[in-house]
Design a protein around this motif. Structure first.
Motif, mmCIF file in Angstrom:
data_model
loop_
_atom_site.group_PDB
_atom_site.id
_atom_site.type_symbol
_atom_site.label_atom_id
_atom_site.label_comp_id
_atom_site.label_asym_id
_atom_site.label_seq_id
_atom_site.Cartn_x
_atom_site.Cartn_y
_atom_site.Cartn_z
ATOM 1 N N ALA A 174 0.900 -1.217 -0.030
ATOM 2 C CA ALA A 174 0.097 -0.016 -0.049
ATOM 3 C C ALA A 174 0.650 1.372 0.010
ATOM 4 C CB ALA A 174 -1.070 -0.077 1.094
ATOM 5 N N THR A 175 1.630 1.190 1.011
ATOM 6 C CA THR A 175 2.653 2.495 0.706
ATOM 7 C C THR A 175 3.703 2.422 -0.422
ATOM 8 O OG1 THR A 175 2.905 2.137 3.106
ATOM 9 C CG2 THR A 175 4.572 3.479 2.233
ATOM 10 N N SER A 176 4.219 1.552 -0.991
ATOM 11 C CA SER A 176 4.954 1.401 -2.339
ATOM 12 C C SER A 176 3.844 2.009 -3.406
ATOM 13 C CB SER A 176 5.138 -0.059 -2.465
ATOM 14 O OG SER A 176 6.303 -0.271 -1.726
ATOM 15 N N PHE A 177 2.500 1.413 -3.416
ATOM 16 C CA PHE A 177 1.762 1.926 -4.501
ATOM 17 C C PHE A 177 1.593 3.394 -4.529
ATOM 18 C CE2 PHE A 177 -2.390 2.811 -6.397
ATOM 19 C CZ PHE A 177 -2.140 1.933 -7.686
ATOM 20 N N ALA A 178 1.317 3.841 -3.286
ATOM 21 C CA ALA A 178 1.110 5.431 -2.998
ATOM 22 C C ALA A 178 2.338 6.219 -3.478
ATOM 23 C CB ALA A 178 0.890 5.690 -1.669
ATOM 24 N N THR A 179 3.551 5.685 -3.066
ATOM 25 C CA THR A 179 4.669 6.325 -3.625
ATOM 26 C C THR A 179 5.209 6.231 -5.120
ATOM 27 O OG1 THR A 179 5.777 5.676 -1.371
ATOM 28 C CG2 THR A 179 7.221 6.226 -3.262
ATOM 29 N N ALA A 180 4.604 5.089 -5.543
ATOM 30 C CA ALA A 180 4.810 5.022 -6.986
ATOM 31 C C ALA A 180 3.849 6.065 -7.912
ATOM 32 C CB ALA A 180 4.520 3.737 -7.572
ATOM 33 N N MET A 181 2.648 6.187 -7.139
ATOM 34 C CA MET A 181 1.463 7.157 -7.979
ATOM 35 C C MET A 181 1.934 8.634 -7.651
ATOM 36 S SD MET A 181 -0.318 5.274 -9.689
ATOM 37 C CE MET A 181 0.939 4.246 -9.660
ATOM 38 N N LEU A 182 2.713 8.961 -6.660
ATOM 39 C CA LEU A 182 3.308 10.193 -6.424
ATOM 40 C C LEU A 182 4.331 10.381 -7.422
ATOM 41 C CD1 LEU A 182 3.076 10.441 -2.559
ATOM 42 C CD2 LEU A 182 1.617 11.923 -4.084
ATOM 43 N N ASP A 183 5.397 9.587 -7.642
ATOM 44 C CA ASP A 183 6.676 9.640 -8.201
ATOM 45 C C ASP A 183 5.945 9.857 -9.887
ATOM 46 O OD1 ASP A 183 8.061 9.416 -6.241
ATOM 47 O OD2 ASP A 183 8.757 7.397 -6.933
ATOM 48 N N LEU A 184 5.055 9.095 -10.189
ATOM 49 C CA LEU A 184 4.357 9.154 -11.527
ATOM 50 C C LEU A 184 3.811 10.698 -11.761
ATOM 51 C CD1 LEU A 184 3.680 7.958 -14.331
ATOM 52 C CD2 LEU A 184 1.591 7.015 -13.167
ATOM 53 N N GLN A 185 2.987 10.981 -10.901
ATOM 54 C CA GLN A 185 2.280 12.334 -10.829
ATOM 55 C C GLN A 185 3.385 13.402 -11.098
ATOM 56 O OE1 GLN A 185 0.027 13.714 -7.421
ATOM 57 N NE2 GLN A 185 -0.983 15.235 -8.538
ATOM 58 N N THR A 186 4.487 13.273 -10.158
ATOM 59 C CA THR A 186 5.592 14.360 -10.493
ATOM 60 C C THR A 186 6.323 14.357 -11.504
ATOM 61 O OG1 THR A 186 5.946 13.967 -7.880
ATOM 62 C CG2 THR A 186 7.898 15.118 -9.067
ATOM 63 N N ARG A 187 6.504 13.007 -12.083
ATOM 64 C CA ARG A 187 7.157 12.886 -13.446
ATOM 65 C C ARG A 187 6.227 13.894 -14.734
ATOM 66 N NH1 ARG A 187 8.395 7.555 -12.260
ATOM 67 N NH2 ARG A 187 6.744 6.924 -13.699
ATOM 68 N N VAL A 188 5.040 13.210 -14.578
ATOM 69 C CA VAL A 188 3.955 13.818 -15.355
ATOM 70 C C VAL A 188 3.895 15.326 -15.454
ATOM 71 C CG1 VAL A 188 1.531 14.142 -16.143
ATOM 72 C CG2 VAL A 188 2.740 11.862 -15.618
ATOM 73 N N PHE A 189 3.828 15.717 -13.987
ATOM 74 C CA PHE A 189 3.957 17.319 -13.882
ATOM 75 C C PHE A 189 5.199 18.165 -14.371
ATOM 76 C CE2 PHE A 189 4.774 21.063 -11.117
ATOM 77 C CZ PHE A 189 3.586 22.038 -11.595
ATOM 78 N N SER A 190 6.219 17.398 -14.172
ATOM 79 C CA SER A 190 7.695 17.853 -14.530
ATOM 80 C C SER A 190 7.674 17.943 -16.310
ATOM 81 C CB SER A 190 8.788 16.995 -14.105
ATOM 82 O OG SER A 190 9.911 17.327 -14.759
ATOM 83 N N MET A 191 7.058 17.052 -17.018
ATOM 84 C CA MET A 191 6.818 17.148 -18.323
ATOM 85 C C MET A 191 6.168 18.232 -18.869
ATOM 86 S SD MET A 191 7.339 12.912 -19.634
ATOM 87 C CE MET A 191 6.043 12.435 -18.570
ATOM 88 N N GLN A 192 4.981 18.307 -18.283
ATOM 89 C CA GLN A 192 3.939 19.283 -18.430
ATOM 90 C C GLN A 192 4.582 20.952 -18.461
ATOM 91 O OE1 GLN A 192 0.869 18.382 -16.254
ATOM 92 N NE2 GLN A 192 -0.069 17.316 -17.653
ATOM 93 N N GLN A 193 5.452 20.993 -17.389
ATOM 94 C CA GLN A 193 6.000 22.050 -16.981
ATOM 95 C C GLN A 193 7.330 22.484 -18.180
ATOM 96 O OE1 GLN A 193 4.170 23.691 -15.539
ATOM 97 N NE2 GLN A 193 5.434 24.153 -13.362
ATOM 98 N N ARG A 194 7.867 21.400 -18.697
ATOM 99 C CA ARG A 194 9.020 21.635 -19.433
ATOM 100 C C ARG A 194 8.036 21.856 -20.890
ATOM 101 N NH1 ARG A 194 12.888 16.762 -18.041
ATOM 102 N NH2 ARG A 194 10.876 15.867 -17.347
ATOM 103 N N ALA A 195 7.145 21.375 -21.351
ATOM 104 C CA ALA A 195 6.389 21.569 -22.321
ATOM 105 C C ALA A 195 6.072 23.111 -22.577
ATOM 106 C CB ALA A 195 5.316 20.525 -22.667
ATOM 107 N N SER A 196 5.687 23.692 -21.545
ATOM 108 C CA SER A 196 5.132 24.980 -21.630
ATOM 109 C C SER A 196 5.969 26.168 -21.424
ATOM 110 C CB SER A 196 3.951 25.137 -20.569
ATOM 111 O OG SER A 196 4.204 24.697 -19.176
#
Length: 196
Positions: A174-196
């Motif tokens: 459960a903890t690992s899944f939550a961490t993985a989803m936060l990591d994914l969200q951070t990566r997606v947000f970072s890519m969106q920031q670089r694209a704009s």
């Protein structure tokens, strides 16, 4: 046994969102580490295809992350058709600069627990004769594994799962899944920031 911090890194279960990190970890392995892991010389194409097949329903993978980069992995997969109650295989890969820090021990403890919780009748772990580090890791788990005939293939000592082992894996997942989803969200947000 929740997420363990080791030398500034974090050990946790890997999920399909971690596939790119797992693939990149395998691609960073040097030639000897690749040979030790796969018992043959493998190229980048092999490793890429292998990583893409590693997140099936019966696959359990734990990883060691340092500063968001996967540096080690422990894999558990079924030998036959079903991981529950059948034979399973364990495999490990740790990048050269991250060895001898207790990473393999942490990964192995989770793999042994996962195998036991799935009531595996046998856990196979093959150590090549020249892979001294893997043989040392296997010796640390002498209470959990026994080596027969060839001294290179370990079998899990039969023990039923208990409430603590099942709960420990559940909480870890459960903890690992939550961490993985936060990591994914951070990566997606970072890519969106670089694209704009």
């Amino acid at each position: 046994m929740e997420q363990a911090m080791i030398h500034g890194g974090l050990v946790r279960r890997l999920w399909p969102a971690d596939l790119p990190a797992f693939r990149d970890h395998l691609l960073r392995l040097d030639a000897q580490s690749r040979y030790d892991r796969y018992a043959m010389a493998v190229n980048d194409d092999f490793l890429t295809r292998y990583a893409e097949r590693c997140f099936g329903i019966d696959d359990v993978i734990y990883g060691y992350y340092v500063d968001g980069v996967l540096r080690g992995a422990g894999e558990l997969r079924s030998v036959g058709n079903n991981i529950i109650g059948g034979s399973v295989e364990a495999a490990f890969s740790v990048e050269k600069n991250w060895r001898r820090r207790g990473v393999g021990t942490e990964l192995m403890s989770r793999i042994v627990r996962a195998a036991r919780n799935r009531r595996a009748d046998a856990l196979y772990m093959t150590c090549l004769a020249g892979n001294i580090a893997m043989q040392g890791l296997a010796r640390k788990f002498a209470a959990d594994l026994r080596f027969e005939t060839d001294d290179s293939t370990g079998k899990l000592v039969a023990r039923a799962p208990n409430a603590a082992s099942v709960w420990g894996e559940f909480a870890d997942n459960a903890t690992s899944f939550a961490t993985a989803m936060l990591d994914l969200q951070t990566r997606v947000f970072s890519m969106q920031q670089r694209a704009s």
